[in-house]
Design an enzyme around this catalytic site. Structure first.
Site, PDB file in Angstrom:
ATOM      1  N   TYR A   1      -1.819  -0.542  10.519  1.00 53.10           N
ATOM      2  CA  TYR A   1      -2.066  -0.851   9.316  1.00 53.10           C
ATOM      3  C   TYR A   1      -0.489  -0.497   8.456  1.00 53.10           C
ATOM      4  O   TYR A   1      -0.279  -1.100   7.716  1.00 53.10           O
ATOM      5  CB  TYR A   1      -3.204  -0.049   8.619  1.00 53.10           C
ATOM      6  CG  TYR A   1      -3.454  -0.219   7.013  1.00 53.10           C
ATOM      7  CD1 TYR A   1      -3.852  -1.691   6.603  1.00 53.10           C
ATOM      8  CD2 TYR A   1      -3.019   0.347   6.096  1.00 53.10           C
ATOM      9  CE1 TYR A   1      -4.146  -1.980   5.516  1.00 53.10           C
ATOM     10  CE2 TYR A   1      -3.403   0.110   4.847  1.00 53.10           C
ATOM     11  CZ  TYR A   1      -3.919  -1.150   4.315  1.00 53.10           C
ATOM     12  OH  TYR A   1      -4.048  -1.296   2.809  1.00 53.10           O
TER      13      TYR A   1
ATOM     14  N   SER B   1       0.875  -1.089  -0.146  1.00 52.83           N
ATOM     15  CA  SER B   1       0.153  -0.029   0.050  1.00 52.83           C
ATOM     16  C   SER B   1       1.060   1.151  -0.121  1.00 52.83           C
ATOM     17  O   SER B   1       2.228   1.023   0.563  1.00 52.83           O
ATOM     18  CB  SER B   1      -0.945  -0.062   1.264  1.00 52.83           C
ATOM     19  OG  SER B   1      -1.520   1.321   1.427  1.00 52.83           O
TER      20      SER B   1
END
Ligand SMILES: NC(=O)c1ccc[n+]([C@@H]2O[C@H](COP(=O)([O-])OP(=O)(O)OC[C@H]3O[C@@H](n4cnc5c(N)ncnc54)[C@H](O)[C@@H]3O)[C@@H](O)[C@H]2O)c1
Length: 263
Positions: free
Chosen positions: A167, A154
């Site tokens: 995350y 990501s």
């Protein structure tokens, strides 16, 4: 062993994983889709809807139930795939989760931290280890076509979001894992790539859709639109198709230009 290359996509039941599976099928790959959600009675969503869609491309699809955070189950997951296809040419590590609740970094809980790391980092790392060992064996026998491993990390591997530290940390660690596997597997001509999606329209981002609709309109994303699962799917096909054969360890953003720093 079939003629076609086989791609294993984790988290294929919806979102980006589904998009990757469809793009790979369109490019002529047989597909194994692994997902924790597995409901053979429901042919209208999840892996079984995907199966119909993939098989329209005259390639084969194997739905596999599996939780990648359950390390003890990895052997069974891979066995099901090898029993069916005989090999895995391409592994796409896509399965990942967001925190159930966004919390400021000053109040992040250990439970949420462990949950996110157990899927995004720990589960993905050890599944990769197991599949890589298998790929090495097959690669030595010359059974694989453009063998490679693709990590879907990501932009959060790099970008700070203080409301979901666990995350970002899970993806930064995954980025290092991709680099280390790339380094180790050069000896076996297995290339490893990292794709960093930006803001992609899926169930994961549904809870923050309005917020991002506004920010995207205001220019947060230079290309001024959401990304879609097929944007990531096409990039996977480009990598898995062997067009970047002299570029192992490559990190590529699929983010509509969020990689551009501007004044
Ligand atoms: N959507 C975005 O904006 C975005 C941006 C950057 C990176 N990503 C990453 O892309 C990947 C896919 O994201 P998405 O938006 O499609 O998410 P999603 O929640 O829509 O889909 C994730 C899929 O993975 C499956 N899954 C979850 N945990 C699993 C487990 N333990 N074992 C097996 N399968 C599991 C889910 O059932 C689901 O089908 C994730 O790794 C995510 O972190 C997403």
């Amino acid at each position: 062993m079939g003629e076609k290359p086989v791609v294993l996509v984790t988290g294929a039941g919806r979102g980006i994983g589904r998009g990757i599976a469809i793009s790979c099928a369109e490019a002529g790959f047989d597909v194994a889709g692994v997902d924790i959600l597995y409901d053979p009675a429901n042919k209208d969503s999840g892996l079984f809807e995907l199966q119909r869609k993939v098989e329209e491309q005259k390639v084969s699809f194997l739905p596999v139930q599996g939780d990648i955070s359950a390390l003890h189950d990895h052997e069974r997951i891979l066995k099901e795939i090898l029993d069916f296809y005989g090999k895995v040419d391409v592994l796409v590590n896509n399965a990942g989760i967001a925190p159930e609740k966004r919390r400021d970094v000053l109040t992040t809980t250990a439970d949420s931290f462990d949950r996110v790391i157990s899927v995004n980092t720990r589960g993905t790392f050890f599944l990769t280890q197991r599949v890589a060992v298998q790929m090495i064996e097959h690669s030595k026998k010359g059974c694989l076509k453009n063998p490679c491993i693709i990590f879907i990390s990501s932009i959060s591997a790099e970008v700070s979001s203080p409301s979901r530290a666990e995350y970002c940390i899970s993806k930064a660690a995954l980025s290092q894992a991709a680099k280390i596997f790339a380094d180790r597997l050069t000896e076996f001509a297995i290339n490893v790539y990292e794709l960093r999606p930006g803001i992609i329209q899926t169930d994961m981002t549904a809870p923050v859709k309005e917020k991002y609709d506004k920010l995207i309109k205001e220019g947060l994303v230079p290309q001024r639109r959401w990304g879609f699962p097929e944007d990531v799917g096409k990039a996977v096909v480009a990598l898995a198709g062997g067009f970047f054969s002299y570029s192992t360890g490559l990190v590529l953003e699929i983010s509509g230009g969020m990689n551009i720093r501007h004044l």
